[in-house]
Design an enzyme around this catalytic site. Sequence first.
Site, PDB file in Angstrom:
ATOM      1  N   THR A 113      22.680 -91.576 -66.908  1.00  0.00           N
ATOM      2  CA  THR A 113      22.267 -91.338 -65.531  1.00  0.00           C
ATOM      3  C   THR A 113      20.969 -90.556 -65.512  1.00  0.00           C
ATOM      4  OG1 THR A 113      24.502 -91.409 -64.693  1.00  0.00           O
ATOM      5  CG2 THR A 113      22.939 -90.109 -63.418  1.00  0.00           C
ATOM      6  N   GLN A 158      26.021-100.600 -66.115  1.00  0.00           N
ATOM      7  CA  GLN A 158      27.308 -99.891 -66.132  1.00  0.00           C
ATOM      8  C   GLN A 158      27.757 -99.641 -64.686  1.00  0.00           C
ATOM      9  OE1 GLN A 158      27.859 -95.627 -66.996  1.00  0.00           O
ATOM     10  NE2 GLN A 158      29.350 -96.211 -68.556  1.00  0.00           N
ATOM     11  N   HIS A 165      32.449 -98.223 -66.330  1.00  0.00           N
ATOM     12  CA  HIS A 165      32.656 -96.822 -66.714  1.00  0.00           C
ATOM     13  C   HIS A 165      34.122 -96.474 -66.491  1.00  0.00           C
ATOM     14  CE1 HIS A 165      32.082 -92.836 -67.826  1.00  0.00           C
ATOM     15  NE2 HIS A 165      30.916 -92.570 -67.256  1.00  0.00           N
ATOM     16  N   HIS A 189      35.537 -90.413 -68.987  1.00  0.00           N
ATOM     17  CA  HIS A 189      34.985 -89.126 -68.530  1.00  0.00           C
ATOM     18  C   HIS A 189      35.628 -88.596 -67.246  1.00  0.00           C
ATOM     19  CE1 HIS A 189      31.033 -90.433 -70.796  1.00  0.00           C
ATOM     20  NE2 HIS A 189      32.107 -90.464 -71.544  1.00  0.00           N
ATOM     21  N   TYR A 217      36.227 -90.263 -64.399  1.00  0.00           N
ATOM     22  CA  TYR A 217      35.850 -90.952 -63.158  1.00  0.00           C
ATOM     23  C   TYR A 217      36.984 -91.896 -62.721  1.00  0.00           C
ATOM     24  CZ  TYR A 217      31.290 -88.889 -64.113  1.00  0.00           C
ATOM     25  OH  TYR A 217      30.277 -87.990 -64.344  1.00  0.00           O
TER      26      TYR A 217
END
Length: 389
Positions: free
Chosen positions: A40, A115, A194, A197, A199
């Site tokens: 990002t 992604q 994704h 992590h 999310y």
Amino acid sequence: MTENRDCAETDVCPSTDPLFREFSVRSLHLRNRIVMSPMTRTHSPGGVPGDKVARYYRRRAEGGTGLIITEGVAIDHPASVDHARVPNMFASTALDGWRSVVDGVHEAGGRIIPQLWHVGPLWGAMGGSPAITPMRPSGLWGTPGITTYSDEYVKASEPVTRAMTTADIKSVISAFRAAARSAVNAGFDGIALHGGHGYLLDAFLWADTNRRTDEWGGDAERRAAFPAAVVRAIREEIGEDLPIFFRFSQHKQQDFGARLADTPEELRALLRPLVAAGVDVLDASARRFQAPAFEGSDLSLAGWAKQLTGAPAMAVGSVGIGSAIKDRRSSGNPVLDNREELLRRLDTEEFDLIAIGRLHLADPDLVQTLRAGRPLPHYDYVLHESDLV
Ligand SMILES: Cc1cc2nc3c(=O)[nH]c(=O)nc-3n(C[C@H](O)[C@H](O)[C@H](O)COP(=O)(O)O)c2cc1C
């Protein structure tokens, strides 16, 4: 690493070096095993990736990188991504921007996949409005642990919010499907999801945030039902031609010490439904690519993913760097030459691809540096993350 200077200037040189073996999955053919890891960068005002973004990715393709996985890209859902400079995959201006990005990478001989990203419980971490209800499987943010988030944000995230309804679940699946269609129309070479992590997709996989008792929660296999439904919808939408990559991780933004799976059996139960639904490559996100994932074996997380499912796997984490991602702002990020270890694991086919993040920021010609056996670049947080070059 062996000197291979004859090959330094060209990508057509046949090489036995495990980093430079070709790789194919579905219609995607890669010139080497080196992947730019998704990062990002927040340089897309209004969600539109402009010329600067196109130049940035093209530069890495010119440098020889086999596959670029873009930064996380927002799907068309109100609680998808809470930052106005993260690119999206739905506005017509953004899609025009992506076409230029893709064309530039292809012209330079590279391949690129986006992604797709929904932040789920972590809405607000980058500044999203509190007026929007975050998408959380059971209303939970997750148990805080070792994190780089501020105490203030963690505290503000603690109150339990509304659990996702069936309608929420359906609308998010449709948004992922639509984003995949738009990405394919823009010329991308595949889709990445994704699912790590902490999310949204990970929040379903992770027992800490998924306490549901309906069809979307329960044991490991049932916790995989929602990410698998997203994968199935995308596979149905894009057909059989293009590959789907799926990122998963033990660690979470909420707690770098968290674990998704305590045992290989649990990991198998989580990953198999994803592969059955249409995932082609498992992207095992770890802070150190070579770290043993479970006691009693030196197999990495990517190695386990491949062994447990039979699917190709991609490793990632601290190639060439002596500090893990969570410490990158404060540590000096010393160079750590772990190339021999990487080559050994690729050569034994423990995993198939290696994603590299920070060194791709430090050196757009990273692949040539690796091919020539030159000293590794020194990644500097301030120098390499401030601007998009
Ligand atoms: C600036 C920056 C932004 C990142 N953004 C994302 C992201 O959007 N999606 C993702 O899955 N990982 C993201 N990551 C993690 C990287 O993809 C990669 O897994 C991590 O940096 C470890 O690899 P490295 O040690 O080679 O940098 C980001 C990392 C950095 C440094």
